[in-house]
Scaffold this active site. Structure first.
Site, PDB file in Angstrom:
ATOM      1  N   ASP A 110      75.242  32.256  40.930  1.00  0.00           N
ATOM      2  CA  ASP A 110      73.889  31.770  41.243  1.00  0.00           C
ATOM      3  C   ASP A 110      73.605  30.335  40.783  1.00  0.00           C
ATOM      4  OD1 ASP A 110      74.021  32.527  38.597  1.00  0.00           O
ATOM      5  OD2 ASP A 110      72.041  33.456  38.552  1.00  0.00           O
ATOM      6  N   GLU A 196      80.780  32.320  25.150  1.00  0.00           N
ATOM      7  CA  GLU A 196      81.561  31.103  25.407  1.00  0.00           C
ATOM      8  C   GLU A 196      82.309  30.667  24.154  1.00  0.00           C
ATOM      9  OE1 GLU A 196      78.285  31.371  25.841  1.00  0.00           O
ATOM     10  OE2 GLU A 196      77.900  31.218  28.007  1.00  0.00           O
TER      11      GLU A 196
HETATM   12  C1  UGA Z   1      73.833  33.510  31.448  1.00  0.00           C
HETATM   13  C2  UGA Z   1      75.070  32.618  31.560  1.00  0.00           C
HETATM   14  O1  UGA Z   1      74.914  31.633  32.558  1.00  0.00           O
HETATM   15  C3  UGA Z   1      76.257  33.532  31.889  1.00  0.00           C
HETATM   16  O2  UGA Z   1      77.390  32.750  32.157  1.00  0.00           O
HETATM   17  C4  UGA Z   1      76.478  34.478  30.724  1.00  0.00           C
HETATM   18  O3  UGA Z   1      77.513  35.371  31.010  1.00  0.00           O
HETATM   19  C5  UGA Z   1      75.228  35.279  30.518  1.00  0.00           C
HETATM   20  O4  UGA Z   1      74.073  34.436  30.403  1.00  0.00           O
HETATM   21  C6  UGA Z   1      75.327  36.085  29.222  1.00  0.00           C
HETATM   22  O5  UGA Z   1      74.321  36.260  28.575  1.00  0.00           O
HETATM   23  O6  UGA Z   1      76.376  36.566  28.858  1.00  0.00           O
HETATM   24  P1  UGA Z   1      72.380  34.398  33.522  1.00  0.00           P
HETATM   25  O7  UGA Z   1      72.224  33.303  34.514  1.00  0.00           O
HETATM   26  O8  UGA Z   1      71.243  34.666  32.596  1.00  0.00           O
HETATM   27  O9  UGA Z   1      73.721  34.170  32.684  1.00  0.00           O
HETATM   28  O10 UGA Z   1      72.776  35.794  34.215  1.00  0.00           O
HETATM   29  P2  UGA Z   1      73.290  36.129  35.679  1.00  0.00           P
HETATM   30  O11 UGA Z   1      73.486  34.929  36.528  1.00  0.00           O
HETATM   31  O12 UGA Z   1      72.406  37.225  36.170  1.00  0.00           O
HETATM   32  O13 UGA Z   1      74.720  36.775  35.361  1.00  0.00           O
HETATM   33  C7  UGA Z   1      75.861  36.002  35.013  1.00  0.00           C
HETATM   34  C8  UGA Z   1      77.008  36.355  35.968  1.00  0.00           C
HETATM   35  O14 UGA Z   1      77.392  37.715  35.782  1.00  0.00           O
HETATM   36  C9  UGA Z   1      76.664  36.190  37.459  1.00  0.00           C
HETATM   37  O15 UGA Z   1      77.763  35.649  38.164  1.00  0.00           O
HETATM   38  C10 UGA Z   1      76.360  37.607  37.893  1.00  0.00           C
HETATM   39  O16 UGA Z   1      76.622  37.856  39.271  1.00  0.00           O
HETATM   40  C11 UGA Z   1      77.263  38.435  36.987  1.00  0.00           C
HETATM   41  N1  UGA Z   1      76.698  39.775  36.696  1.00  0.00           N
HETATM   42  C12 UGA Z   1      75.456  39.915  36.193  1.00  0.00           C
HETATM   43  C13 UGA Z   1      77.470  40.901  36.948  1.00  0.00           C
HETATM   44  O17 UGA Z   1      78.622  40.800  37.414  1.00  0.00           O
HETATM   45  N2  UGA Z   1      76.929  42.148  36.688  1.00  0.00           N
HETATM   46  C14 UGA Z   1      75.671  42.315  36.203  1.00  0.00           C
HETATM   47  O18 UGA Z   1      75.232  43.494  36.009  1.00  0.00           O
HETATM   48  C15 UGA Z   1      74.915  41.162  35.943  1.00  0.00           C
HETATM   49 MN    MN Z   2      72.923  32.976  36.449  1.00  0.00          MN
END
Ligand code: UGA
Ligand code: MN
Length: 258
Positions: A110, A196
């Site tokens: 995203d 990270e």
């Molecule tokens: C933030 C950071 O940008 C992430 O790189 C980090 O892993 C995450 O926090 C963390 O706390 O560990 P954020 O933008 O808040 O992420 O969250 P999302 O964009 O909703 O999810 C991060 C990634 O994991 C996305 O590529 C999403 O598709 C994936 N994801 C999320 C899953 O594969 N499964 C889930 O249930 C939720």
């Molecule tokens: Mn995100």
């Protein structure tokens, strides 16, 4: 110019805005040569609409389903872990005949990416590259603080004392570093400050290993990656005793991840 292979790792899962996000990311990555896109579906099976997007990029790609297992936070940790294991056991297939070297980047589905992030920064990472990320960590921007070409500290709001105070989007590691370690986003990272810094410390890296990118100049420095999040529209819910019915979940035969 370096001809290292760029390996982009993207965890993804069913959400209403995912197809739109993945199209945006695919359109960006299609402009980059010598890039292998590893997409891990957080689910039991692959989604044809997602795979079709990957096919249309004409990039070499790997699409595998690995649903988050018990104990892991549902935020892409398990998917990135499985991708690291895949990279370590399929290195020559990913690199192809023409490449001996590579760089690994964790690009979430995203975010908003400038093509130059790949062609000018990631492609040239020798050990650990770090750069600015916009709209992250509750602030306008997070960035390495560069003094004489080194990074003694970080310009970040949250916990600047972390060894690597950087968002997932703000770094890439050379494949050599990945291959010389078994580090993954393990459960022990839950007890650490952030995934990270946990991964990078486990890979044996230190602050002196950081190569900062995009810090030249005093002002109007460019941000090449933005931690955006596509907003989900608010649909009225079908409430008990509601005076008005919720709109029918009609998609008119089109694929929407409702
Ligand atoms: C933030 C950071 O940008 C992430 O790189 C980090 O892993 C995450 O926090 C963390 O706390 O560990 P954020 O933008 O808040 O992420 O969250 P999302 O964009 O909703 O999810 C991060 C990634 O994991 C996305 O590529 C999403 O598709 C994936 N994801 C999320 C899953 O594969 N499964 C889930 O249930 C939720
Ligand atoms: Mn995100």
């Amino acid at each position: 110019m370096s001809d290292q292979m760029i390996i982009v790792v993207t965890p993804t899962y069913k959400r209403l805005t995912r197809i739109a996000d993945m199209i945006r990311m695919a359109n960006t990555l299609s402009h980059v040569k010598n890039l292998h896109w590893i997409v891990i579906e957080d689910g039991n099976k692959k989604i044809p609409a997602v795979e079709n997007i990957l096919k249309r990029t004409n990039l070499p790609y790997t699409y595998l389903p690995f649903k988050t297992i018990e104990g892991y936070p549902k935020r892409g940790w398990y998917q990135r872990t499985m991708a690291l294991k895949f990279i370590r056991s399929n290195t020559s297939q990913i690199l192809g005949k023409e490449h001996k070297e590579g760089v690994v980047y964790f690009g979430d589905d995203d975010n908003s990416y400038d093509i130059r992030l790949f062609t000018e920064y990631i492609r040239n990472v020798k050990t650990l590259g770090i750069w600015a990320v916009g709209l992250v960590g509750g602030g306008y921007v997070e960035a390495p603080k560069v003094v004489n070409g080194t990074v003694p500290e970080f310009n970040v709001g949250y916990l600047p004392s972390r060894t690597f105070a950087v968002d997932m989007a703000g770094f890439a590691v050379n494949l050599r570093v990945v291959m010389n370690s078994t580090a993954v986003f393990g459960l022990h990272c839950k007890e650490r400050y952030a995934p990270e810094t946990c991964l990078l410390e486990d890979m044996g890296l230190e602050r002196k290993d950081i190569e900062p990118f995009g810090w030249e100049g005093e002002k109007d420095r460019e941000i090449l990656v933005w931690h955006t999040k596509t907003s989900t529209p608010n649909f009225p819910k079908a409430e008990k005793n509601a005076t008005k019915p919720a709109p029918p979940p009609e998609t008119y035969g089109y694929f929407v991840e409702v």
